[in-house]
Design an enzyme around this catalytic site. Structure first.
Site, mmCIF file in Angstrom:
data_model
loop_
_atom_site.group_PDB
_atom_site.id
_atom_site.type_symbol
_atom_site.label_atom_id
_atom_site.label_comp_id
_atom_site.label_asym_id
_atom_site.label_seq_id
_atom_site.Cartn_x
_atom_site.Cartn_y
_atom_site.Cartn_z
ATOM 1 N N TYR A 81 17.178 -53.198 3.081
ATOM 2 C CA TYR A 81 16.707 -51.862 3.470
ATOM 3 C C TYR A 81 15.929 -51.982 4.786
ATOM 4 O O TYR A 81 15.015 -52.810 4.899
ATOM 5 C CB TYR A 81 15.826 -51.250 2.360
ATOM 6 C CG TYR A 81 16.666 -50.985 1.128
ATOM 7 C CD1 TYR A 81 17.423 -49.820 1.029
ATOM 8 C CD2 TYR A 81 16.783 -51.933 0.116
ATOM 9 C CE1 TYR A 81 18.268 -49.604 -0.062
ATOM 10 C CE2 TYR A 81 17.621 -51.727 -0.979
ATOM 11 C CZ TYR A 81 18.363 -50.557 -1.055
ATOM 12 O OH TYR A 81 19.200 -50.348 -2.120
ATOM 13 N N SER A 82 16.288 -51.140 5.750
ATOM 14 C CA SER A 82 15.579 -51.154 7.031
ATOM 15 C C SER A 82 14.154 -50.674 6.820
ATOM 16 O O SER A 82 13.918 -49.721 6.075
ATOM 17 C CB SER A 82 16.228 -50.194 8.029
ATOM 18 O OG SER A 82 17.555 -50.545 8.263
ATOM 19 N N CYS A 254 22.220 -46.710 14.497
ATOM 20 C CA CYS A 254 21.995 -47.163 13.123
ATOM 21 C C CYS A 254 22.442 -46.101 12.125
ATOM 22 O O CYS A 254 22.160 -44.916 12.293
ATOM 23 C CB CYS A 254 20.521 -47.489 12.902
ATOM 24 S SG CYS A 254 20.213 -48.298 11.313
ATOM 25 N N GLU A 307 23.546 -51.320 14.272
ATOM 26 C CA GLU A 307 23.355 -51.782 12.886
ATOM 27 C C GLU A 307 23.905 -50.700 11.961
ATOM 28 O O GLU A 307 23.306 -49.629 11.814
ATOM 29 C CB GLU A 307 21.877 -52.012 12.598
ATOM 30 C CG GLU A 307 21.677 -52.551 11.196
ATOM 31 C CD GLU A 307 20.501 -53.509 11.121
ATOM 32 O OE1 GLU A 307 20.646 -54.645 11.614
ATOM 33 O OE2 GLU A 307 19.458 -53.103 10.612
ATOM 34 N N TYR A 309 26.029 -49.767 8.158
ATOM 35 C CA TYR A 309 26.245 -50.303 6.813
ATOM 36 C C TYR A 309 26.901 -49.261 5.923
ATOM 37 O O TYR A 309 26.987 -48.112 6.298
ATOM 38 C CB TYR A 309 24.910 -50.757 6.207
ATOM 39 C CG TYR A 309 23.766 -49.772 6.326
ATOM 40 C CD1 TYR A 309 23.587 -48.758 5.368
ATOM 41 C CD2 TYR A 309 22.872 -49.818 7.406
ATOM 42 C CE1 TYR A 309 22.542 -47.850 5.472
ATOM 43 C CE2 TYR A 309 21.821 -48.917 7.511
ATOM 44 C CZ TYR A 309 21.656 -47.944 6.535
ATOM 45 O OH TYR A 309 20.620 -47.057 6.661
HETATM 46 P P1 FAD Z 1 25.731 -50.654 -5.391
HETATM 47 O O1 FAD Z 1 25.641 -50.543 -6.852
HETATM 48 O O2 FAD Z 1 25.586 -51.993 -4.761
HETATM 49 O O3 FAD Z 1 27.074 -49.993 -4.870
HETATM 50 C C1 FAD Z 1 27.465 -50.207 -3.517
HETATM 51 C C2 FAD Z 1 28.630 -49.304 -3.174
HETATM 52 O O4 FAD Z 1 29.747 -49.584 -3.976
HETATM 53 C C3 FAD Z 1 28.324 -47.828 -3.379
HETATM 54 O O5 FAD Z 1 28.929 -47.073 -2.365
HETATM 55 C C4 FAD Z 1 28.918 -47.527 -4.723
HETATM 56 O O6 FAD Z 1 29.222 -46.187 -4.827
HETATM 57 C C5 FAD Z 1 30.133 -48.465 -4.735
HETATM 58 N N1 FAD Z 1 30.419 -48.920 -6.104
HETATM 59 C C6 FAD Z 1 30.058 -50.091 -6.689
HETATM 60 N N2 FAD Z 1 30.549 -50.163 -7.947
HETATM 61 C C7 FAD Z 1 31.198 -49.000 -8.171
HETATM 62 C C8 FAD Z 1 31.901 -48.488 -9.275
HETATM 63 N N3 FAD Z 1 32.023 -49.177 -10.398
HETATM 64 N N4 FAD Z 1 32.440 -47.259 -9.145
HETATM 65 C C9 FAD Z 1 32.319 -46.559 -8.017
HETATM 66 N N5 FAD Z 1 31.649 -47.000 -6.911
HETATM 67 C C10 FAD Z 1 31.113 -48.210 -7.007
HETATM 68 N N6 FAD Z 1 20.307 -48.193 2.470
HETATM 69 C C11 FAD Z 1 19.335 -47.243 2.473
HETATM 70 O O7 FAD Z 1 19.334 -46.342 1.607
HETATM 71 N N7 FAD Z 1 18.326 -47.266 3.408
HETATM 72 C C12 FAD Z 1 18.252 -48.218 4.363
HETATM 73 O O8 FAD Z 1 17.325 -48.209 5.191
HETATM 74 C C13 FAD Z 1 19.268 -49.229 4.368
HETATM 75 N N8 FAD Z 1 19.236 -50.200 5.300
HETATM 76 C C14 FAD Z 1 20.206 -51.156 5.310
HETATM 77 C C15 FAD Z 1 20.166 -52.155 6.290
HETATM 78 C C16 FAD Z 1 21.133 -53.119 6.331
HETATM 79 C C17 FAD Z 1 21.078 -54.178 7.414
HETATM 80 C C18 FAD Z 1 22.185 -53.115 5.361
HETATM 81 C C19 FAD Z 1 23.273 -54.167 5.372
HETATM 82 C C20 FAD Z 1 22.232 -52.143 4.381
HETATM 83 C C21 FAD Z 1 21.234 -51.161 4.337
HETATM 84 N N9 FAD Z 1 21.246 -50.166 3.353
HETATM 85 C C22 FAD Z 1 20.278 -49.186 3.369
HETATM 86 C C23 FAD Z 1 22.254 -50.142 2.255
HETATM 87 C C24 FAD Z 1 21.675 -50.871 1.018
HETATM 88 O O9 FAD Z 1 21.553 -52.257 1.311
HETATM 89 C C25 FAD Z 1 22.555 -50.758 -0.220
HETATM 90 O O10 FAD Z 1 23.860 -51.174 0.120
HETATM 91 C C26 FAD Z 1 22.602 -49.343 -0.789
HETATM 92 O O11 FAD Z 1 21.317 -48.900 -1.199
HETATM 93 C C27 FAD Z 1 23.535 -49.321 -2.012
HETATM 94 O O12 FAD Z 1 23.068 -50.261 -2.941
HETATM 95 P P2 FAD Z 1 23.123 -49.949 -4.488
HETATM 96 O O13 FAD Z 1 22.727 -51.198 -5.201
HETATM 97 O O14 FAD Z 1 22.391 -48.711 -4.822
HETATM 98 O O15 FAD Z 1 24.663 -49.658 -4.713
#
Ligand code: FAD
Ligand code: A2P
Length: 309
Positions: A81-82, A254, A307, A309
């Site tokens: 998370y940024s 971003c 950046e 994502y």
């Molecule tokens: P996950 O459970 O990991 O799911 C990830 C994706 O896969 C989703 O789109 C989800 O819908 C899909 N998915 C997974 N399994 C299923 C399934 N069974 N059915 C349907 N869809 C599925 N996020 C922010 O909110 N704020 C930030 O500032 C931010 N900064 C970031 C900076 C960087 C450098 C990077 C790489 C990412 C950043 N992110 C940010 C994104 C964050 O890291 C996560 O990827 C995001 O919050 C999703 O994680 P999660 O665990 O909630 O989702």
């Protein structure tokens, strides 16, 4: 003439996933307005007493390891998370670090039931006082240069991509900005204008700061297309062109993966080639004739940071 750009040597990976630190949530508030279809929260952590204290720079990310295990029974992996706080933290003491988290809500691939993203929903649902496992910082290049106030900035953000620019803008303001900053922000509805009060106030108070909003799902542009951040280069050309023509202007992008391509396309069409690394085979072709595949082969030059994502 091109200007030399050097970056501060920031710390990275002080805390790794195999040995995360435990930090406390001190604030968890909704950042979208009532009626928004998105749920985005501003979450602040107290990192005092950990190696992260004093070592997180605006533009970097922190990692969060959610509680519990995945469908294979393995501990959840870290999510990045940024940071949305300035480099001196929300408190000016470098102990309170914030981020901006969007609840991921989807339809489940198999069951077609609601799928809620693991880490985003874990974080957004935690009450103040909760402990979470944190790693970081990560990211060495998506930061402001040394002598940051010698540059002008075009910041392009969609959604939570605004996070690093809140912190960077606060850093620039603290140093006493004398160059130009344009904060170009894209979101679906006006209820989703994150940190709106902060940016609108700056826009009113500082002649150096310009806040441009691209709201995609309300009124369309004149040609029927959606208001996307890249079209500000066309719709606000009078303001942005003089900034882009200066040698000491940098672009930062971003947010949504893919948003950078639309920005490259319009920069190329308008002739701002200094911000782009253009492959050999395209160099003799008119940018107006480049296919979408060709535009996707463009990379940012050292005057642009991306950046997504
Ligand atoms: P996950 O459970 O990991 O799911 C990830 C994706 O896969 C989703 O789109 C989800 O819908 C899909 N998915 C997974 N399994 C299923 C399934 N069974 N059915 C349907 N869809 C599925 N996020 C922010 O909110 N704020 C930030 O500032 C931010 N900064 C970031 C900076 C960087 C450098 C990077 C790489 C990412 C950043 N992110 C940010 C994104 C964050 O890291 C996560 O990827 C995001 O919050 C999703 O994680 P999660 O665990 O909630 O989702
Ligand atoms: P839309 O979804 O209406 O097509 P959020 O992350 O809060 O959903 O906001 C992302 C914003 O970025 C939305 O306004 C979205 O518009 C917009 N967007 C989607 N795709 C692109 C793209 N390729 N380039 C620029 N903006 C985009």
């Amino acid at each position: 003439m091109s200007i030399e750009i050097t970056y501060p040597d920031v710390a990275i990976n002080l805390v790794r996933a195999k040995d995360p630190v435990e930090v406390t949530i001190v604030e968890n508030r909704i950042a979208t307005e009532a009626g928004s279809p998105s749920f985005i929260r501003h979450i602040t952590f107290d990192v005092s007493g950990t190696p992260l204290e004093g070592n997180i720079t605006a533009g970097q990310s922190i990692g969060i390891i959610p509680e519990g295990t995945d469908e294979n029974g393995k501990p959840h992996k870290v999510r990045l998370y940024s940071v949305s706080s300035p480099s001196r933290g929300e408190d000016g003491q470098s102990t309170l670090v914030s981020t901006t988290v969007k609840r991921v809500i989807d339809e489940h691939w198999d069951t077609k039931d609601i799928y809620t993203g693991v880490c985003s929903n874990y974080l957004c649902s935690l009450p103040v006082g909760s402990k979470v496992k944190m790693t970081g910082p990560s990211g060495k290049r998506f930061i402001l240069p040394e002598a940051a106030n010698d540059f002008n900035y075009l910041f392009f953000a969609t959604g939570t991509g605004i996070a690093p620019f809140r912190g960077m803008t606060m850093d620039l303001m603290e140093q006493g900005v004398h160059n130009e900053i344009a904060m170009i922000f894209g979101c679906p509805f006006r209820t989703d204008l994150l940190y709106r009060d902060y940016f609108e106030t700056l826009n009113q108070q500082s002649t150096h700061f310009h806040y441009l909003k691209s709201i995609s799902r309300e009124a369309p542009r004149g040609d029927g297309s959606k208001h996307y951040v890249q079209y500000q280069l066309i719709d606000n050309r009078e303001l942005l062109e003089p900034m882009l023509r200066k040698d000491n202007t940098l672009i930062y992008v971003c947010g949504l993966k893919g948003m950078e391509t639309g920005i490259y396309q319009i920069l190329a069409q308008q002739g701002y080639l200094d911000y782009l690394k253009i492959p050999e085979e395209l160099q003799d072709k008119d940018p107006a004739s480049w296919s979408w595949e060709e535009i996707k082969s463009i990379k940012p030059s050292d005057r642009m940071h991306v950046e997504v994502y």
